[in-house]
Write a protein that holds these residues in place. Sequence first.
Motif, PDB file in Angstrom:
ATOM      1  N   GLY A  14       0.787  -1.216   0.000  1.00 30.42           N
ATOM      2  CA  GLY A  14       0.000   0.000   0.000  1.00 30.42           C
ATOM      3  C   GLY A  14       0.821   1.269   0.000  1.00 30.42           C
ATOM      4  O   GLY A  14       0.261   2.371   0.039  1.00 30.42           O
ATOM      5  N   LEU A  15       2.127   1.129  -0.050  1.00 30.25           N
ATOM      6  CA  LEU A  15       3.020   2.280  -0.144  1.00 30.25           C
ATOM      7  C   LEU A  15       4.221   1.877  -0.970  1.00 30.25           C
ATOM      8  O   LEU A  15       4.467   0.694  -1.206  1.00 30.25           O
ATOM      9  N   ARG A  16       4.997   2.876  -1.425  1.00 29.98           N
ATOM     10  CA  ARG A  16       6.177   2.580  -2.229  1.00 29.98           C
ATOM     11  C   ARG A  16       7.174   3.725  -2.105  1.00 29.98           C
ATOM     12  O   ARG A  16       6.858   4.793  -1.565  1.00 29.98           O
ATOM     13  N   ALA A  17       8.377   3.494  -2.605  1.00 29.53           N
ATOM     14  CA  ALA A  17       9.413   4.516  -2.563  1.00 29.53           C
ATOM     15  C   ALA A  17       9.008   5.713  -3.402  1.00 29.53           C
ATOM     16  O   ALA A  17       8.257   5.595  -4.375  1.00 29.53           O
ATOM     17  N   SER A  18       9.505   6.877  -3.016  1.00 31.99           N
ATOM     18  CA  SER A  18       9.161   8.120  -3.696  1.00 31.99           C
ATOM     19  C   SER A  18      10.416   8.935  -3.951  1.00 31.99           C
ATOM     20  O   SER A  18      11.325   8.968  -3.122  1.00 31.99           O
ATOM     21  N   ALA A  19      10.446   9.614  -5.090  1.00 34.81           N
ATOM     22  CA  ALA A  19      11.584  10.482  -5.411  1.00 34.81           C
ATOM     23  C   ALA A  19      11.525  11.794  -4.639  1.00 34.81           C
ATOM     24  O   ALA A  19      12.556  12.444  -4.457  1.00 34.81           O
ATOM     25  N   ARG A  20      10.347  12.179  -4.161  1.00 33.58           N
ATOM     26  CA  ARG A  20      10.177  13.478  -3.514  1.00 33.58           C
ATOM     27  C   ARG A  20       9.834  13.390  -2.033  1.00 33.58           C
ATOM     28  O   ARG A  20      10.123  14.320  -1.269  1.00 33.58           O
ATOM     29  N   LEU A  21       9.199  12.313  -1.613  1.00 35.08           N
ATOM     30  CA  LEU A  21       8.753  12.166  -0.232  1.00 35.08           C
ATOM     31  C   LEU A  21       9.456  10.974   0.415  1.00 35.08           C
ATOM     32  O   LEU A  21      10.136  10.202  -0.252  1.00 35.08           O
ATOM     33  N   ASP A  22       9.269  10.813   1.721  1.00 36.96           N
ATOM     34  CA  ASP A  22       9.825   9.637   2.393  1.00 36.96           C
ATOM     35  C   ASP A  22       9.225   8.361   1.832  1.00 36.96           C
ATOM     36  O   ASP A  22       9.873   7.322   1.786  1.00 36.96           O
ATOM     37  N   TRP A  23       7.961   8.414   1.449  1.00 33.94           N
ATOM     38  CA  TRP A  23       7.239   7.312   0.817  1.00 33.94           C
ATOM     39  C   TRP A  23       6.000   7.898   0.163  1.00 33.94           C
ATOM     40  O   TRP A  23       5.621   9.038   0.449  1.00 33.94           O
ATOM     41  N   GLU A  24       5.392   7.123  -0.700  1.00 33.36           N
ATOM     42  CA  GLU A  24       4.148   7.587  -1.322  1.00 33.36           C
ATOM     43  C   GLU A  24       3.118   6.478  -1.353  1.00 33.36           C
ATOM     44  O   GLU A  24       3.443   5.293  -1.220  1.00 33.36           O
ATOM     45  N   VAL A  25       1.876   6.869  -1.491  1.00 27.74           N
ATOM     46  CA  VAL A  25       0.754   5.931  -1.526  1.00 27.74           C
ATOM     47  C   VAL A  25       0.906   4.979  -2.709  1.00 27.74           C
ATOM     48  O   VAL A  25       1.290   5.369  -3.808  1.00 27.74           O
ATOM     49  N   GLY A  26       0.596   3.700  -2.464  1.00 25.96           N
ATOM     50  CA  GLY A  26       0.643   2.695  -3.510  1.00 25.96           C
ATOM     51  C   GLY A  26      -0.745   2.282  -3.964  1.00 25.96           C
ATOM     52  O   GLY A  26      -1.763   2.685  -3.382  1.00 25.96           O
ATOM     53  N   PRO A  27      -0.807   1.449  -5.003  1.00 26.40           N
ATOM     54  CA  PRO A  27      -2.102   1.061  -5.569  1.00 26.40           C
ATOM     55  C   PRO A  27      -3.052   0.373  -4.600  1.00 26.40           C
ATOM     56  O   PRO A  27      -4.274   0.545  -4.715  1.00 26.40           O
ATOM     57  N   LEU A  28      -2.541  -0.424  -3.662  1.00 25.61           N
ATOM     58  CA  LEU A  28      -3.458  -1.097  -2.737  1.00 25.61           C
ATOM     59  C   LEU A  28      -4.208  -0.088  -1.866  1.00 25.61           C
ATOM     60  O   LEU A  28      -5.408  -0.247  -1.613  1.00 25.61           O
ATOM     61  N   THR A  29      -3.519   0.948  -1.405  1.00 24.12           N
ATOM     62  CA  THR A  29      -4.199   1.956  -0.590  1.00 24.12           C
ATOM     63  C   THR A  29      -5.168   2.762  -1.439  1.00 24.12           C
ATOM     64  O   THR A  29      -6.282   3.084  -0.994  1.00 24.12           O
ATOM     65  N   ARG A  30      -4.776   3.090  -2.667  1.00 28.00           N
ATOM     66  CA  ARG A  30      -5.726   3.765  -3.559  1.00 28.00           C
ATOM     67  C   ARG A  30      -6.979   2.907  -3.763  1.00 28.00           C
ATOM     68  O   ARG A  30      -8.092   3.416  -3.826  1.00 28.00           O
ATOM     69  N   HIS A  31      -6.775   1.591  -3.890  1.00 25.81           N
ATOM     70  CA  HIS A  31      -7.908   0.699  -4.089  1.00 25.81           C
ATOM     71  C   HIS A  31      -8.820   0.704  -2.859  1.00 25.81           C
ATOM     72  O   HIS A  31     -10.050   0.671  -2.992  1.00 25.81           O
ATOM     73  N   ALA A  32      -8.222   0.744  -1.676  1.00 32.99           N
ATOM     74  CA  ALA A  32      -9.029   0.809  -0.455  1.00 32.99           C
ATOM     75  C   ALA A  32      -9.903   2.056  -0.465  1.00 32.99           C
ATOM     76  O   ALA A  32     -11.079   2.010  -0.079  1.00 32.99           O
ATOM     77  N   VAL A  33      -9.350   3.175  -0.922  1.00 31.11           N
ATOM     78  CA  VAL A  33     -10.133   4.414  -0.995  1.00 31.11           C
ATOM     79  C   VAL A  33     -11.238   4.277  -2.042  1.00 31.11           C
ATOM     80  O   VAL A  33     -12.384   4.703  -1.820  1.00 31.11           O
ATOM     81  N   ASP A  34     -10.931   3.644  -3.157  1.00 30.69           N
ATOM     82  CA  ASP A  34     -11.958   3.421  -4.181  1.00 30.69           C
ATOM     83  C   ASP A  34     -13.111   2.574  -3.639  1.00 30.69           C
ATOM     84  O   ASP A  34     -14.281   2.764  -4.012  1.00 30.69           O
ATOM     85  N   LEU A  35     -12.785   1.620  -2.762  1.00 29.19           N
ATOM     86  CA  LEU A  35     -13.814   0.730  -2.213  1.00 29.19           C
ATOM     87  C   LEU A  35     -14.865   1.489  -1.403  1.00 29.19           C
ATOM     88  O   LEU A  35     -15.985   1.010  -1.226  1.00 29.19           O
ATOM     89  N   ALA A  36     -14.504   2.675  -0.914  1.00 26.60           N
ATOM     90  CA  ALA A  36     -15.469   3.463  -0.137  1.00 26.60           C
ATOM     91  C   ALA A  36     -16.570   4.024  -1.014  1.00 26.60           C
ATOM     92  O   ALA A  36     -17.625   4.435  -0.502  1.00 26.60           O
ATOM     93  N   GLY A  37     -16.341   4.098  -2.334  1.00 29.49           N
ATOM     94  CA  GLY A  37     -17.387   4.522  -3.259  1.00 29.49           C
ATOM     95  C   GLY A  37     -17.793   5.973  -3.147  1.00 29.49           C
ATOM     96  O   GLY A  37     -18.951   6.323  -3.397  1.00 29.49           O
ATOM     97  N   VAL A  38     -16.854   6.825  -2.774  1.00 31.64           N
ATOM     98  CA  VAL A  38     -17.173   8.242  -2.586  1.00 31.64           C
ATOM     99  C   VAL A  38     -17.340   8.933  -3.938  1.00 31.64           C
ATOM    100  O   VAL A  38     -16.494   8.775  -4.828  1.00 31.64           O
ATOM    101  N   THR A  39     -18.392   9.700  -4.094  1.00 28.60           N
ATOM    102  CA  THR A  39     -18.614  10.499  -5.308  1.00 28.60           C
ATOM    103  C   THR A  39     -19.008  11.910  -4.899  1.00 28.60           C
ATOM    104  O   THR A  39     -19.646  12.125  -3.861  1.00 28.60           O
ATOM    105  N   GLY A  40     -18.631  12.880  -5.725  1.00 28.09           N
ATOM    106  CA  GLY A  40     -19.075  14.252  -5.520  1.00 28.09           C
ATOM    107  C   GLY A  40     -18.293  15.048  -4.500  1.00 28.09           C
ATOM    108  O   GLY A  40     -18.599  16.234  -4.280  1.00 28.09           O
TER     109      GLY A  40
END
Length: 243
Positions: A14-40
Amino acid sequence: MAADEPTILATSGGLRASARLDWEVGPLTRHAVDLAGVTGRAPRVCFLGTACGDDRRLAATFFDNAWREGWTGSHLAVLPMPNVEDVREHLLSQDVIWVWGGSVAGLLALWRLHGLDTVMREAWQAGVVLTGVSAGSICWHAGGTTDSFGPELRPVTNGLALLPWSNGVHYDSEPARRPLFQSLIADGTLPTGYATDDGAGLLYRGTAMAGALAERAGAGAYRVARGPDGTATEERLDVRRVG
């Protein structure tokens, strides 16, 4: 907005190395946010670094990530005291709760001290998506393996048990994890469980395992059960790639 049913995405990623930050969000965490189904509106995502002693640098990096992702980010700290007036109200107002790794034993002790074990169950039942990495994966289960007590791995058997299964993390990157997880299930210390390689996650709907996901090619997920002869049996699960 809430998930259609109680939802947990428990990961070794859910996280990965980043060129600018200590770490950055990865696809698994993005998917967790998508699962919430937020719109608008922007998804509300709350970060908990309890297992790392509520390290302020972790929280700061999370806020940098939340801004980049277009989330409304917040964090909940319990050390040296809770940073919000009403912990329950804050967590129940979130779409996603993201729990960082570290000491799962310390996390569980502090959560129970502050009543967060009860609040997390209530949030889960209300459709707030729960996700996390390592300690933030084990905590939702009945137990797993941990280095909370020192370099030699030990069992932890007092997870929140929102899920009746045990959980193995870092299955491919830490050589002692796999044999210990198997032996603890074989001797009955832990119940049947699911394990993830680094970069893999387990999606649960209610208490049922609904699918294995991976953000890294080759990352696996496994079901480990106690066989009739008292040994552990391991089954590699089908994994769907995300991101």
